[in-house]
Design an enzyme around this catalytic site. Sequence first.
Site, PDB file in Angstrom:
ATOM      1  N   CYS A 115     -12.960  54.137  14.599  1.00 33.84           N
ATOM      2  CA  CYS A 115     -14.330  53.909  15.082  1.00 33.84           C
ATOM      3  C   CYS A 115     -15.305  53.495  13.983  1.00 33.84           C
ATOM      4  O   CYS A 115     -16.354  52.930  14.277  1.00 33.84           O
ATOM      5  CB  CYS A 115     -14.848  55.162  15.767  1.00 33.84           C
ATOM      6  SG  CYS A 115     -13.784  55.691  17.092  1.00 33.84           S
ATOM      7  N   HIS A 254     -22.191  54.413  16.643  1.00 33.47           N
ATOM      8  CA  HIS A 254     -20.915  54.283  17.346  1.00 33.47           C
ATOM      9  C   HIS A 254     -21.034  55.031  18.672  1.00 33.47           C
ATOM     10  O   HIS A 254     -21.514  56.163  18.712  1.00 33.47           O
ATOM     11  CB  HIS A 254     -19.779  54.871  16.505  1.00 33.47           C
ATOM     12  CG  HIS A 254     -18.522  55.035  17.303  1.00 33.47           C
ATOM     13  ND1 HIS A 254     -17.945  53.976  17.972  1.00 33.47           N
ATOM     14  CD2 HIS A 254     -17.774  56.122  17.591  1.00 33.47           C
ATOM     15  CE1 HIS A 254     -16.884  54.412  18.625  1.00 33.47           C
ATOM     16  NE2 HIS A 254     -16.755  55.705  18.409  1.00 33.47           N
ATOM     17  N   ASN A 285     -16.114  54.180  24.966  1.00 37.77           N
ATOM     18  CA  ASN A 285     -15.852  54.143  23.526  1.00 37.77           C
ATOM     19  C   ASN A 285     -14.833  53.029  23.234  1.00 37.77           C
ATOM     20  O   ASN A 285     -13.679  53.134  23.645  1.00 37.77           O
ATOM     21  CB  ASN A 285     -15.311  55.520  23.108  1.00 37.77           C
ATOM     22  CG  ASN A 285     -14.983  55.599  21.631  1.00 37.77           C
ATOM     23  OD1 ASN A 285     -14.944  54.599  20.926  1.00 37.77           O
ATOM     24  ND2 ASN A 285     -14.722  56.808  21.166  1.00 37.77           N
TER      25      ASN A 285
HETATM   26  N1  COA Z   1     -12.653  65.510  34.125  1.00 36.69           N
HETATM   27  C1  COA Z   1     -12.832  66.786  34.478  1.00 36.69           C
HETATM   28  N2  COA Z   1     -12.623  67.814  33.648  1.00 36.69           N
HETATM   29  C2  COA Z   1     -12.203  67.524  32.415  1.00 36.69           C
HETATM   30  C3  COA Z   1     -11.990  66.202  31.972  1.00 36.69           C
HETATM   31  C4  COA Z   1     -12.214  65.170  32.898  1.00 36.69           C
HETATM   32  N3  COA Z   1     -12.051  63.872  32.578  1.00 36.69           N
HETATM   33  N4  COA Z   1     -11.574  66.222  30.693  1.00 36.69           N
HETATM   34  C5  COA Z   1     -11.530  67.511  30.325  1.00 36.69           C
HETATM   35  N5  COA Z   1     -11.908  68.301  31.358  1.00 36.69           N
HETATM   36  C6  COA Z   1     -12.007  69.755  31.415  1.00 36.69           C
HETATM   37  C7  COA Z   1     -11.124  70.436  30.398  1.00 36.69           C
HETATM   38  O1  COA Z   1      -9.827  70.588  30.912  1.00 36.69           O
HETATM   39  C8  COA Z   1     -11.821  71.753  30.231  1.00 36.69           C
HETATM   40  O2  COA Z   1     -11.484  72.582  31.317  1.00 36.69           O
HETATM   41  P1  COA Z   1     -11.213  74.156  31.079  1.00 36.69           P
HETATM   42  O3  COA Z   1     -12.533  74.691  30.569  1.00 36.69           O
HETATM   43  O4  COA Z   1     -10.842  74.623  32.433  1.00 36.69           O
HETATM   44  O5  COA Z   1     -10.122  74.228  30.059  1.00 36.69           O
HETATM   45  C9  COA Z   1     -13.315  71.403  30.384  1.00 36.69           C
HETATM   46  O6  COA Z   1     -13.333  70.144  31.041  1.00 36.69           O
HETATM   47  C10 COA Z   1     -14.048  71.325  29.078  1.00 36.69           C
HETATM   48  O7  COA Z   1     -13.279  70.565  28.174  1.00 36.69           O
HETATM   49  P2  COA Z   1     -13.808  70.223  26.737  1.00 36.69           P
HETATM   50  O8  COA Z   1     -12.801  69.387  26.032  1.00 36.69           O
HETATM   51  O9  COA Z   1     -14.261  71.478  26.056  1.00 36.69           O
HETATM   52  O10 COA Z   1     -15.103  69.342  27.116  1.00 36.69           O
HETATM   53  P3  COA Z   1     -16.209  68.784  26.184  1.00 36.69           P
HETATM   54  O11 COA Z   1     -17.522  69.197  26.672  1.00 36.69           O
HETATM   55  O12 COA Z   1     -15.907  69.005  24.740  1.00 36.69           O
HETATM   56  O13 COA Z   1     -16.101  67.206  26.458  1.00 36.69           O
HETATM   57  C11 COA Z   1     -15.229  65.270  25.376  1.00 36.69           C
HETATM   58  C12 COA Z   1     -14.902  66.556  26.167  1.00 36.69           C
HETATM   59  C13 COA Z   1     -13.922  64.600  24.997  1.00 36.69           C
HETATM   60  C14 COA Z   1     -16.038  64.376  26.275  1.00 36.69           C
HETATM   61  C15 COA Z   1     -16.026  65.631  24.123  1.00 36.69           C
HETATM   62  O14 COA Z   1     -15.408  66.698  23.451  1.00 36.69           O
HETATM   63  C16 COA Z   1     -16.174  64.496  23.143  1.00 36.69           C
HETATM   64  O15 COA Z   1     -16.790  63.497  23.442  1.00 36.69           O
HETATM   65  N6  COA Z   1     -15.683  64.679  21.908  1.00 36.69           N
HETATM   66  C17 COA Z   1     -15.869  63.804  20.797  1.00 36.69           C
HETATM   67  C18 COA Z   1     -15.156  62.523  20.908  1.00 36.69           C
HETATM   68  C19 COA Z   1     -15.296  61.828  19.593  1.00 36.69           C
HETATM   69  O16 COA Z   1     -16.307  61.900  18.944  1.00 36.69           O
HETATM   70  N7  COA Z   1     -14.241  61.191  19.161  1.00 36.69           N
HETATM   71  C20 COA Z   1     -14.223  60.681  17.824  1.00 36.69           C
HETATM   72  C21 COA Z   1     -14.969  59.444  17.654  1.00 36.69           C
HETATM   73  S1  COA Z   1     -14.207  58.176  18.538  1.00 36.69           S
END
Ligand code: COA
Length: 328
Positions: A115, A254, A285
């Site tokens: 990224c 980004h 993304n």
């Molecule tokens: N739809 C519904 N539920 C989902 C889901 C989806 N697409 N993806 C994950 N979940 C669920 C998980 O299973 C979890 O359920 P649980 O609590 O029963 O275990 C819950 O949602 C929370 O998951 P979590 O991973 O803690 O969510 P989050 O708030 O952290 O959001 C991202 C997930 C990926 C959106 C977020 O962490 C993110 O954007 N991270 C950074 C990405 C990034 O910067 N990457 C590097 C640069 S490219």
Amino acid sequence: MDDKKVGFIGLGKYLPENRLTNKELEKIVDTTDDWIVTRTGIKERRIARDDEATSDMAVRAAKNALQNANLEPKDIDLIIVATITPDMFFPATACIVQNKLGANHAPAFDISVACSGFLYGVAIASQFVKSGIYKHVLLIAAEKMSSVTDWKDRSTCVLMGDGAGAAILSEVKEGGILSVHLGADGSKGDLLCMPAGGSRIPASMTTVEARLHFLKMQGNELFKRAVKIMAEAAQKVTEPLGLKGSDISLVIPHQANKRILNAVAKRMGIDPEEKLYLNIEKYGNMSAASSAVALCEAVEEDRVKKGDLILLDAFGAGLTWGAVLIKW
Ligand code: COA
């Protein structure tokens, strides 16, 4: 040589036509439009055709940038492609682009910085121009993230999209790149990676069955680091020049997650409504391509005016990060 100013003389982009909406994703994995919008800010993303590789998107973006710069392919002295989804391991996608463009005398190479690839590319390209080695450098950030996306993994497949952005870096009379900061932390590489297909775990039936040729991500671990690191990177390029976050005209980050970007804006002390450029809702993304496309669109939409202070700020796999401060 030292006072040579380097800037962007042409920007371009290419987004595949096919839109994949959250509603359509609801039919593929166990997710909802509401979850995706609330947790990420993404409403839809573009998906390249099966016969459309990263180099095809890169060439379309490059042609757009050349047109905007009023240059011909023969005017290009160097081609850099930032991508983690190359057409193939080798030859470099930049060489494939060189051939397709007919930029025959330009050396060409890829950089793999995920990224942060566009920002690392800006740092490299600007040095070649500043030193006088090359006059016009074509930098392209292009990704077919759909080719490494596991469409059975709801935690990642809702995030990614395909696209390409391009920029031509050359000497400019006014403005230009004021400051660059790059960083990396290889100890956290496992938070976001594609485990197999390289020399560590070559491709085999077993790796395919284990779905190891897809992107794996520990989203919440990355989330915390992204906010802290992007805010710190912004400081690294502003503070030495006696500037504060509030002096920036527009932050073009980004586009990983709207919540991350709002948190970064808060730490920088800027109003996200006014000074944070977002297009994540349309594209998701796109890894390296995100920053390049966002910069191109911010200019197209007149969000960038002559004399403005523009901050590019990125974070991604590696871990890698970067910030670039530009006077437009
Ligand atoms: N739809 C519904 N539920 C989902 C889901 C989806 N697409 N993806 C994950 N979940 C669920 C998980 O299973 C979890 O359920 P649980 O609590 O029963 O275990 C819950 O949602 C929370 O998951 P979590 O991973 O803690 O969510 P989050 O708030 O952290 O959001 C991202 C997930 C990926 C959106 C977020 O962490 C993110 O954007 N991270 C950074 C990405 C990034 O910067 N990457 C590097 C640069 S490219």
